[in-house]
Design a protein around this motif. Structure first.
Motif, mmCIF file in Angstrom:
data_model
loop_
_atom_site.group_PDB
_atom_site.id
_atom_site.type_symbol
_atom_site.label_atom_id
_atom_site.label_comp_id
_atom_site.label_asym_id
_atom_site.label_seq_id
_atom_site.Cartn_x
_atom_site.Cartn_y
_atom_site.Cartn_z
ATOM 1 N N ARG A 1 19.899 81.335 -26.387
ATOM 2 C CA ARG A 1 19.992 81.804 -27.560
ATOM 3 C C ARG A 1 20.828 82.999 -28.021
ATOM 4 O O ARG A 1 21.532 82.814 -28.914
ATOM 5 N N SER A 2 20.890 83.780 -26.938
ATOM 6 C CA SER A 2 22.133 85.048 -27.262
ATOM 7 C C SER A 2 23.467 84.258 -26.946
ATOM 8 O O SER A 2 24.524 84.685 -27.952
ATOM 9 N N ALA B 1 24.293 81.367 -28.378
ATOM 10 C CA ALA B 1 24.549 80.847 -29.882
ATOM 11 C C ALA B 1 24.899 81.927 -30.584
ATOM 12 O O ALA B 1 26.020 81.581 -31.551
ATOM 13 N N ASN C 1 17.397 76.883 -20.743
ATOM 14 C CA ASN C 1 18.767 77.674 -21.772
ATOM 15 C C ASN C 1 19.500 76.496 -22.387
ATOM 16 O O ASN C 1 19.978 77.099 -23.509
ATOM 17 N N ALA D 1 17.447 75.824 -25.517
ATOM 18 C CA ALA D 1 17.353 77.075 -26.299
ATOM 19 C C ALA D 1 18.772 77.082 -26.984
ATOM 20 O O ALA D 1 18.855 77.333 -28.246
ATOM 21 N N ASP E 1 18.743 74.305 -29.616
ATOM 22 C CA ASP E 1 17.930 74.722 -30.888
ATOM 23 C C ASP E 1 18.542 75.682 -31.563
ATOM 24 O O ASP E 1 18.601 75.807 -32.916
ATOM 25 N N ALA E 2 19.231 76.578 -30.991
ATOM 26 C CA ALA E 2 19.709 77.835 -31.883
ATOM 27 C C ALA E 2 20.906 77.346 -32.481
ATOM 28 O O ALA E 2 21.570 78.028 -33.628
ATOM 29 N N SER F 1 11.311 89.522 -32.404
ATOM 30 C CA SER F 1 12.626 89.054 -33.137
ATOM 31 C C SER F 1 13.619 89.980 -32.700
ATOM 32 O O SER F 1 13.365 91.289 -32.584
#
Length: 640
Positions: free
Chosen positions: A215-216, A218, A250, A253, A256-257, A403
């Motif tokens: 996620r990060s 992304a 990962n 993720a 998805d991101a 979040s």
């Protein structure tokens, strides 16, 4: 064109002190009868090995070298050998250029700037290591004769993507990126990244490095238009089974991101540049070419096979390599016939009607997002959004939905329940009028980390200040056997819990104000009984605090925007009743500044003081060190 005069056969010895550049070691040389010597050490010429030893003995083996020497290009062969020995770039003055001292802002030495015979500044020449020489940029910016450090994430450009690098692998990554020819398939992006501990290693131009989850990462790749695209990942799978599981999670993720379908070799495989056609090829654990494996984002509806593999190379459907006629591919034997494509039929999701919008009235209620216009177009009528979260229904209305930012993102179309990961729940929220903004309506005004979502269909922004408009109506997840099951919901509006921000301080949002705006000094109290620095963060003071027995006082030099400003963020967080964070406790305790531990390397200790009675007494440091490397337990005075 004439050369710089040297009437004695020896270049003038320059004693001018020049301003240093972080990450760059200066070596002062002078020319004597065609050879190079250190000023004031005699006339015996140095070899490239001896200069390399000089750099290494200074403890600067991992840094680039700037040679302070007039007309450095006349010794280009010498410095090419030096660059090869060090594996780093060597910066030299151009032909017939001499060094000049340009005054710098404030006091202290000036900048070393090459100038031509007319006195006009010229840029430094970059000599790259032999065997790794490329046309790609180096570690530093070269502009108007000055050497300036880059800022931000270390990236190397590709025609169809980007390569992420760190200080330690920069030259090797740059050389590999230069070998890669343009793929010629506009529908396929390329992302090069190093895998560490089942996650992604990203470096910055201060020399630091961080391990990012999907996620990060992304957010790091936010400038690439990845949503709805296909991207091949230039990486190597780890050998450890646990790390492979972590990397798999990962990758999902990241998909998805970003909204992109990612392509990788199978677990255990690696991607490399093949010499015969200078394209990326996927290899399995045994070293044989293999097929690429897709990792689509959740909810992606594939109606046909999107890509295929030929001899370990990846192509999207519609980009037939046999039809290309670029010169570098004519010498390659024709690839095998294309594999048969079997269509995968996926039922189309039912259409979802987007709610009508109106401009939000100026009611004075803050959103919590300084970049969000107060009159943004919001939903005119109530509608439903879906949010995937690890929070249980009860937590969603009490302790909060986790979040990293002061907002949540919801979608009009829910993902399939079996696409939820273990521990995740699908929360259905009823959004009252004027409670959400469609990201598509904010094109050009959202931060870079969200740009990849602007073109997404049906993605809505739920600002923290407007969460009183979001009611939890349903929740679904997986039971202990993996069977979809409804969960009991708690009545109430949802709240947000600050967690996972990139600055690394849990409980505080990413939007917290940064300090300082320019380089300055600050202070930190450290107990004399401490054996290490605080693991997550430490408190800083803008001014010297009163003497405190049993403590050291560290005087620190901070680069811009490394600390979090607690009182300076009051205007953001104080009005937000729907946010659960640590900010309130820190503010009540009159904490001024917080320095995240991931910034310890960037902060330098320029002085230490110890408490004597009711006063601080200055200690003497043996040189300047970063906060990370300071011996906290015993910063003893010199001579003890």
């Amino acid at each position: 064109m004439t050369t710089i005069p040297a009437p004695t056969g020896r270049s003038a010895t320059r004693t001018t002190a020049y301003r240093g550049v972080n990450g760059l070691v200066d070596v002062r040389l002078e020319a004597v009868d065609g050879g190079l010597v250190r000023p004031g050490t005699g006339y015996r010429p140095l070899t490239a090995d001896q200069v390399a030893d000089l750099v290494i003995n200074r403890g600067a083996a991992g840094e680039d070298v700037r040679v302070l020497l007039d007309d450095g290009a006349s010794h280009a062969a010498f410095f090419t050998e030096l660059a090869g020995l060090l594996g780093r770039d060597v910066l030299i003055t151009p032909a017939h250029a001499r060094l000049s001292d340009r005054p710098a802002a404030g006091q202290g030495p000036g900048h070393a700037v090459p100038v031509d015979e007319s006195g006009e500044p010229v840029d430094w020449l970059v000599v790259q290591p032999s065997g790794r020489a490329t046309t790609l940029p180096g570690w530093f910016q070269l502009a108007d004769g000055e050497v300036r450090p880059h800022t931000g994430v270390v990236t190397l450009p590709l025609p169809d993507g980007v390569v992420l690098a760190t200080r330690s692998d920069f030259t090797a990554r740059r050389a590999a990126a230069a070998r890669l020819r343009p793929h010629g398939d506009p529908a396929l992006a390329t992302i090069g990244v190093t895998v560490r501990s089942g996650a992604f290693l990203v470096g910055d131009y201060h020399g630091g490095q961080q391990v990012h989850n999907g996620r990060s990462l992304a957010g790091v790749l936010a400038d690439l238009p990845l949503y709805g695209a296909h991207a091949r990942l230039w990486l190597a799978w780890p050998t450890d089974p646990t790390e492979r599981e972590q990397l798999t999670g990962n990758l999902h993720a990241l998909a998805d991101a970003t909204g992109a379908t990612l392509w990788t070799p199978p677990p255990g495989g690696v991607v490399e540049v093949a010499s015969e056609h200078a394209d990326l090829v996927a290899y399995d654990e045994s070293g044989r070419t293999t097929t690429w494996r897709p990792c689509p984002p959740r909810g992606a509806a594939e109606t046909e096979q999107a890509a295929f593999t030929v001899d370990g190379r990846l192509f999207t459907v519609g980009s037939d390599p046999r039809l290309r006629d670029t010169p570098w591919q004519q010498a390659v034997p024709p690839p095998a016939p294309l594999p048969a494509i079997e269509a995968v039929q996926t039922p189309a999701p039912p259409p979802v009607v987007r709610p009508a919008t109106v401009n939000r009235p100026a009611d004075g209620r803050p959103s919590g997002l300084e970049w969000l216009p107060p009159d943004s177009p919001v939903n005119a009528h109530a509608f439903d959004l879906y949010v995937s979260s690890t929070a249980s229904p009860k937590e969603a209305v009490t302790t909060g939905i986790p979040s990293p930012h002061l907002y949540l993102l919801g979608s009009l179309q829910p993902p399939a329940i079996d696409q939820l990961r273990p521990g995740e729940n699908l929360l259905k929220l009823r959004i009252e009028p004027e409670g959400a903004v469609a990201l598509a309506d904010l094109a050009g005004r959202v931060p870079a980390s969200m740009q990849h979502l602007v073109t997404a269909s049906g993605v809505y922004l739920l600002p923290a200040g407007w969460l009183s408009h979001a009611w939890l109506s349903e929740a679904r997840g997986l039971d202990g056997t993996g069977t979809p099951a409804e969960q009991p919901t708690a009545d109430g509006t949802v709240v947000l819990r600050c967690s996972g921000a990139r600055h690394g301080v849990n409980g505080l949002p990413a939007e917290l104000q940064r300090w300082p705006q320019r380089r300055t000094t600050a202070y930190a109290l450290v107990s004399q009984k401490a054996r290490s620095l605080p693991a997550g963060w430490m408190v800083l003071h803008r001014r010297r605090p009163p003497a405190k027995p049993g403590h050291w006082l560290l005087r620190l030099r901070l680069p811009s925007r490394v600390a979090l400003d607690v009182p300076g963020s009051a205007h953001l967080l104080e009005p937000l009743a729907s946010v659960r964070s640590w900010w309130g406790r820190l503010h009540a305790a009159r904490v001024e500044l917080i320095l995240p531990s991931r910034s310890y390397d960037r902060v330098m200790v320029v002085g230490t003081l110890t408490c004597t009675g009711r006063r601080w007494r200055r200690q003497r440091l043996r040189g300047t060190v970063s906060l990370r490397h300071l011996a906290v337990a015993a910063p003893k005075p010199a001579g003890q």
